[in-house]
Design a protein around this motif. Structure first.
Motif, PDB file in Angstrom:
ATOM      1  N   PRO A 206     -21.196  23.779 -18.330  1.00 37.00           N
ATOM      2  CA  PRO A 206     -20.425  22.880 -19.200  1.00 37.00           C
ATOM      3  C   PRO A 206     -20.856  21.425 -19.003  1.00 37.00           C
ATOM      4  O   PRO A 206     -21.158  20.993 -17.891  1.00 37.00           O
ATOM      5  N   ALA A 207     -20.887  20.687 -20.098  1.00 39.04           N
ATOM      6  CA  ALA A 207     -21.217  19.259 -20.061  1.00 39.04           C
ATOM      7  C   ALA A 207     -19.927  18.456 -20.076  1.00 39.04           C
ATOM      8  O   ALA A 207     -18.950  18.839 -20.726  1.00 39.04           O
TER       9      ALA A 207
ATOM     10  N   PHE B  88     -28.845   8.026 -19.652  1.00 34.51           N
ATOM     11  CA  PHE B  88     -27.938   6.898 -19.453  1.00 34.51           C
ATOM     12  C   PHE B  88     -26.616   7.321 -18.824  1.00 34.51           C
ATOM     13  O   PHE B  88     -25.665   6.540 -18.792  1.00 34.51           O
ATOM     14  N   ALA B  89     -26.556   8.567 -18.332  1.00 33.69           N
ATOM     15  CA  ALA B  89     -25.374   9.102 -17.630  1.00 33.69           C
ATOM     16  C   ALA B  89     -24.105   9.003 -18.463  1.00 33.69           C
ATOM     17  O   ALA B  89     -23.031   8.725 -17.944  1.00 33.69           O
ATOM     18  N   LEU B  90     -24.237   9.238 -19.766  1.00 30.55           N
ATOM     19  CA  LEU B  90     -23.062   9.296 -20.629  1.00 30.55           C
ATOM     20  C   LEU B  90     -22.497  10.711 -20.644  1.00 30.55           C
ATOM     21  O   LEU B  90     -21.312  10.906 -20.912  1.00 30.55           O
ATOM     22  N   VAL B  91     -23.364  11.694 -20.377  1.00 30.11           N
ATOM     23  CA  VAL B  91     -22.950  13.085 -20.195  1.00 30.11           C
ATOM     24  C   VAL B  91     -23.573  13.593 -18.903  1.00 30.11           C
ATOM     25  O   VAL B  91     -24.689  13.209 -18.549  1.00 30.11           O
ATOM     26  N   VAL B  92     -22.834  14.439 -18.203  1.00 31.63           N
ATOM     27  CA  VAL B  92     -23.291  15.014 -16.935  1.00 31.63           C
ATOM     28  C   VAL B  92     -22.872  16.478 -16.886  1.00 31.63           C
ATOM     29  O   VAL B  92     -21.935  16.885 -17.577  1.00 31.63           O
TER      30      VAL B  92
ATOM     31  N   GLU C 254     -25.500  10.141 -31.991  1.00 35.73           N
ATOM     32  CA  GLU C 254     -25.174  10.049 -30.562  1.00 35.73           C
ATOM     33  C   GLU C 254     -23.666   9.981 -30.348  1.00 35.73           C
ATOM     34  O   GLU C 254     -23.133  10.633 -29.458  1.00 35.73           O
ATOM     35  N   ARG C 255     -22.983   9.225 -31.192  1.00 34.08           N
ATOM     36  CA  ARG C 255     -21.526   9.123 -31.078  1.00 34.08           C
ATOM     37  C   ARG C 255     -20.871  10.469 -31.373  1.00 34.08           C
ATOM     38  O   ARG C 255     -19.936  10.879 -30.685  1.00 34.08           O
ATOM     39  N   ALA C 256     -21.340  11.181 -32.377  1.00 32.03           N
ATOM     40  CA  ALA C 256     -20.790  12.502 -32.708  1.00 32.03           C
ATOM     41  C   ALA C 256     -21.050  13.495 -31.577  1.00 32.03           C
ATOM     42  O   ALA C 256     -20.178  14.308 -31.241  1.00 32.03           O
ATOM     43  N   THR C 257     -22.222  13.403 -30.964  1.00 31.51           N
ATOM     44  CA  THR C 257     -22.547  14.287 -29.848  1.00 31.51           C
ATOM     45  C   THR C 257     -21.640  14.003 -28.664  1.00 31.51           C
ATOM     46  O   THR C 257     -21.116  14.928 -28.032  1.00 31.51           O
ATOM     47  N   LEU C 258     -21.413  12.743 -28.357  1.00 34.77           N
ATOM     48  CA  LEU C 258     -20.508  12.388 -27.261  1.00 34.77           C
ATOM     49  C   LEU C 258     -19.087  12.882 -27.540  1.00 34.77           C
ATOM     50  O   LEU C 258     -18.408  13.366 -26.634  1.00 34.77           O
ATOM     51  N   THR C 259     -18.651  12.796 -28.774  1.00 33.72           N
ATOM     52  CA  THR C 259     -17.321  13.290 -29.121  1.00 33.72           C
ATOM     53  C   THR C 259     -17.234  14.793 -28.895  1.00 33.72           C
ATOM     54  O   THR C 259     -16.253  15.285 -28.327  1.00 33.72           O
ATOM     55  N   ALA C 260     -18.255  15.545 -29.304  1.00 32.17           N
ATOM     56  CA  ALA C 260     -18.272  16.998 -29.092  1.00 32.17           C
ATOM     57  C   ALA C 260     -18.239  17.324 -27.600  1.00 32.17           C
ATOM     58  O   ALA C 260     -17.526  18.238 -27.169  1.00 32.17           O
ATOM     59  N   VAL C 261     -18.981  16.570 -26.803  1.00 27.14           N
ATOM     60  CA  VAL C 261     -18.961  16.784 -25.349  1.00 27.14           C
ATOM     61  C   VAL C 261     -17.557  16.525 -24.819  1.00 27.14           C
ATOM     62  O   VAL C 261     -17.007  17.322 -24.051  1.00 27.14           O
ATOM     63  N   GLY C 262     -16.956  15.434 -25.226  1.00 28.22           N
ATOM     64  CA  GLY C 262     -15.615  15.082 -24.763  1.00 28.22           C
ATOM     65  C   GLY C 262     -14.566  16.106 -25.150  1.00 28.22           C
ATOM     66  O   GLY C 262     -13.572  16.283 -24.447  1.00 28.22           O
ATOM     67  N   LEU C 263     -14.784  16.801 -26.249  1.00 29.01           N
ATOM     68  CA  LEU C 263     -13.843  17.827 -26.698  1.00 29.01           C
ATOM     69  C   LEU C 263     -14.086  19.173 -26.023  1.00 29.01           C
ATOM     70  O   LEU C 263     -13.427  20.156 -26.343  1.00 29.01           O
ATOM     71  N   GLY C 264     -15.051  19.213 -25.092  1.00 29.18           N
ATOM     72  CA  GLY C 264     -15.309  20.450 -24.357  1.00 29.18           C
ATOM     73  C   GLY C 264     -16.137  21.460 -25.116  1.00 29.18           C
ATOM     74  O   GLY C 264     -16.139  22.641 -24.778  1.00 29.18           O
ATOM     75  N   ARG C 265     -16.873  21.028 -26.121  1.00 34.51           N
ATOM     76  CA  ARG C 265     -17.652  21.939 -26.955  1.00 34.51           C
ATOM     77  C   ARG C 265     -19.113  22.017 -26.559  1.00 34.51           C
ATOM     78  O   ARG C 265     -19.903  22.646 -27.256  1.00 34.51           O
ATOM     79  N   ALA C 266     -19.500  21.403 -25.445  1.00 32.35           N
ATOM     80  CA  ALA C 266     -20.913  21.307 -25.102  1.00 32.35           C
ATOM     81  C   ALA C 266     -21.250  21.907 -23.748  1.00 32.35           C
ATOM     82  O   ALA C 266     -20.439  21.902 -22.825  1.00 32.35           O
ATOM     83  N   GLU C 267     -22.479  22.396 -23.660  1.00 32.11           N
ATOM     84  CA  GLU C 267     -23.089  22.830 -22.412  1.00 32.11           C
ATOM     85  C   GLU C 267     -24.423  22.110 -22.298  1.00 32.11           C
ATOM     86  O   GLU C 267     -24.983  21.672 -23.304  1.00 32.11           O
ATOM     87  N   MET C 268     -24.925  22.007 -21.075  1.00 29.02           N
ATOM     88  CA  MET C 268     -26.246  21.423 -20.880  1.00 29.02           C
ATOM     89  C   MET C 268     -26.990  22.223 -19.824  1.00 29.02           C
ATOM     90  O   MET C 268     -26.371  22.882 -18.985  1.00 29.02           O
ATOM     91  N   THR C 269     -28.305  22.187 -19.898  1.00 27.28           N
ATOM     92  CA  THR C 269     -29.099  22.881 -18.899  1.00 27.28           C
ATOM     93  C   THR C 269     -29.267  21.991 -17.683  1.00 27.28           C
ATOM     94  O   THR C 269     -29.255  20.768 -17.784  1.00 27.28           O
ATOM     95  N   CYS C 270     -29.426  22.620 -16.539  1.00 28.69           N
ATOM     96  CA  CYS C 270     -29.659  21.888 -15.294  1.00 28.69           C
ATOM     97  C   CYS C 270     -31.164  21.648 -15.177  1.00 28.69           C
ATOM     98  O   CYS C 270     -31.923  22.566 -14.889  1.00 28.69           O
ATOM     99  N   SER C 271     -31.571  20.437 -15.469  1.00 25.51           N
ATOM    100  CA  SER C 271     -32.983  20.059 -15.373  1.00 25.51           C
ATOM    101  C   SER C 271     -33.088  18.544 -15.434  1.00 25.51           C
ATOM    102  O   SER C 271     -32.108  17.860 -15.728  1.00 25.51           O
ATOM    103  N   CYS C 272     -34.291  18.032 -15.179  1.00 27.31           N
ATOM    104  CA  CYS C 272     -34.469  16.577 -15.217  1.00 27.31           C
ATOM    105  C   CYS C 272     -34.405  16.044 -16.647  1.00 27.31           C
ATOM    106  O   CYS C 272     -34.078  14.884 -16.857  1.00 27.31           O
ATOM    107  N   GLU C 273     -34.718  16.857 -17.643  1.00 27.31           N
ATOM    108  CA  GLU C 273     -34.579  16.513 -19.065  1.00 27.31           C
ATOM    109  C   GLU C 273     -33.742  17.613 -19.706  1.00 27.31           C
ATOM    110  O   GLU C 273     -34.267  18.533 -20.323  1.00 27.31           O
TER     111      GLU C 273
END
Length: 92
Positions: free
Chosen positions: A69-70, A53-57, A12-31
């Motif tokens: 983009p996430a 938990f609204a750590l990524v949006v 989870e920490r590594a995933t948050l770091t990747a998101v923070g570095l601009g390397r992530a996308e997410m789908t628009c959905s409830c899950e």
């Protein structure tokens, strides 16, 4: 749930770091599904938990299922103990 009492594992920490570095996308959905460097995150539980938990949006609204983009929220940044200056993209 606040970042101060949320325990995160290494993945989870590594995933948050990747998101923070601009390397992530997410789908628009409830899950939402999460993509790192264009590849689907194989741990859907992690992706859903970080979103729940609204750590990524999402950076912006999109059509259902659209990849956008996430962004790392302030709570997400606090969860990995990084000040705003250390990560290029964040959301309040």
């Amino acid at each position: 749930m606040s970042a101060e009492i949320l325990t995160l594992n290494h993945r989870e920490r590594a995933t948050l770091t990747a998101v923070g570095l601009g390397r992530a996308e997410m789908t628009c959905s409830c899950e939402p599904d999460l993509y790192i460097d264009g590849v689907a995150c194989c741990d859907q539980f992690t992706a859903h938990r970080l979103a729940r938990f609204a750590l990524v949006v999402p950076l912006r609204a999109g059509r259902r299922g659209e990849r956008v983009p996430a962004l790392l929220t302030d709570a997400g940044r606090a969860a990995i103990d990084l000040p705003a200056a250390d990560l290029p993209r964040s959301a309040a």
